[in-house]
Design a protein around this motif. Structure first.
Motif, PDB file in Angstrom:
ATOM      1  N   LYS A  31     -80.398 -20.573 -17.441  1.00  0.00           N
ATOM      2  CA  LYS A  31     -79.554 -19.911 -18.429  1.00  0.00           C
ATOM      3  C   LYS A  31     -78.250 -20.683 -18.532  1.00  0.00           C
ATOM      4  O   LYS A  31     -77.858 -21.396 -17.598  1.00  0.00           O
ATOM      5  CB  LYS A  31     -79.300 -18.456 -18.025  1.00  0.00           C
ATOM      6  N   THR A  32     -77.595 -20.568 -19.656  1.00  0.00           N
ATOM      7  CA  THR A  32     -76.301 -21.199 -19.843  1.00  0.00           C
ATOM      8  C   THR A  32     -75.284 -20.401 -19.043  1.00  0.00           C
ATOM      9  O   THR A  32     -75.146 -19.199 -19.230  1.00  0.00           O
ATOM     10  CB  THR A  32     -75.910 -21.215 -21.333  1.00  0.00           C
ATOM     11  N   SER A  33     -74.620 -21.103 -18.111  1.00  0.00           N
ATOM     12  CA  SER A  33     -73.698 -20.395 -17.223  1.00  0.00           C
ATOM     13  C   SER A  33     -72.918 -21.392 -16.382  1.00  0.00           C
ATOM     14  O   SER A  33     -73.333 -22.539 -16.209  1.00  0.00           O
ATOM     15  CB  SER A  33     -74.490 -19.456 -16.307  1.00  0.00           C
ATOM     16  N   GLY A  37     -72.702 -25.877 -16.829  1.00  0.00           N
ATOM     17  CA  GLY A  37     -73.526 -25.673 -18.015  1.00  0.00           C
ATOM     18  C   GLY A  37     -74.784 -24.856 -17.843  1.00  0.00           C
ATOM     19  O   GLY A  37     -75.132 -24.046 -18.676  1.00  0.00           O
ATOM     20  N   LEU A  38     -75.535 -25.045 -16.740  1.00  0.00           N
ATOM     21  CA  LEU A  38     -76.803 -24.339 -16.548  1.00  0.00           C
ATOM     22  C   LEU A  38     -76.863 -23.734 -15.151  1.00  0.00           C
ATOM     23  O   LEU A  38     -76.309 -24.292 -14.211  1.00  0.00           O
ATOM     24  CB  LEU A  38     -77.988 -25.286 -16.717  1.00  0.00           C
ATOM     25  N   SER A  68     -87.106 -23.384 -20.845  1.00  0.00           N
ATOM     26  CA  SER A  68     -86.587 -23.800 -19.540  1.00  0.00           C
ATOM     27  C   SER A  68     -87.362 -24.956 -18.937  1.00  0.00           C
ATOM     28  O   SER A  68     -86.825 -25.714 -18.124  1.00  0.00           O
ATOM     29  CB  SER A  68     -86.628 -22.617 -18.556  1.00  0.00           C
ATOM     30  N   TYR A  71     -85.980 -28.578 -18.410  1.00  0.00           N
ATOM     31  CA  TYR A  71     -84.907 -28.660 -17.417  1.00  0.00           C
ATOM     32  C   TYR A  71     -85.435 -28.545 -15.984  1.00  0.00           C
ATOM     33  O   TYR A  71     -84.780 -28.955 -15.039  1.00  0.00           O
ATOM     34  CB  TYR A  71     -83.873 -27.556 -17.640  1.00  0.00           C
ATOM     35  N   SER A 104     -73.961 -23.933 -10.514  1.00  0.00           N
ATOM     36  CA  SER A 104     -74.491 -24.417 -11.789  1.00  0.00           C
ATOM     37  C   SER A 104     -74.696 -25.934 -11.729  1.00  0.00           C
ATOM     38  O   SER A 104     -74.220 -26.603 -10.826  1.00  0.00           O
ATOM     39  CB  SER A 104     -73.551 -24.035 -12.943  1.00  0.00           C
ATOM     40  N   ASN A 106     -75.911 -29.665 -14.369  1.00  0.00           N
ATOM     41  CA  ASN A 106     -76.156 -30.216 -15.704  1.00  0.00           C
ATOM     42  C   ASN A 106     -77.232 -31.296 -15.602  1.00  0.00           C
ATOM     43  O   ASN A 106     -77.481 -31.831 -14.532  1.00  0.00           O
ATOM     44  CB  ASN A 106     -74.872 -30.748 -16.359  1.00  0.00           C
TER      45      ASN A 106
END
Length: 107
Positions: A31-33, A37-38, A68, A71, A104, A106
């Motif tokens: 999730k974006t957070s 960033g992820l 997802s 990633y 998180s 990236n």
């Protein structure tokens, strides 16, 4: 594209699903957070959706949504106990950087 989990992680997931008394597997996503960033998203799944990508590893079902998957491709999910701490560890070859707190990443 593939996701793997260690035997230790599979045993933990199976144990938690049994304790819950329901569920078809572990849903893994991003999730974006966070400041990078992820962030990883883990939850027990009670059903699969038609668009889900499903992996069966060490007798445990891992479910990933198609957004997802790019990633997470090549990621290994482990479960480790270190002293009083325990938790899942992600070995993701796509990660280019992580934030200082480790929450998180990236790609």
């Amino acid at each position: 594209m593939t996701i793997t989990i260690t035997e230790s992680a599979a045993k933990h997931v199976a144990s938690q699903l049994q304790r819950r008394g329901k569920g078809v597997g572990l849903r893994l996503g991003v999730k974006t957070s966070g400041c990078s960033g992820l962030a990883y998203k883990l939850e027990f799944a009670d059903e699969t959706k038609p668009e889900d990508v499903v992996f069966s590893i060490h007798g445990v079902t891992v479910i990933v949504d198609p957004k997802s998957l790019p990633y997470l491709d090549g990621t290994e999910l482990d479960f480790a106990r270190e002293g009083l701490n325990e938790g899942f560890k992600f070995r993701n070859p796509n990660v280019k950087g992580e934030c200082g707190c480790g929450e998180s990443f990236n790609v």
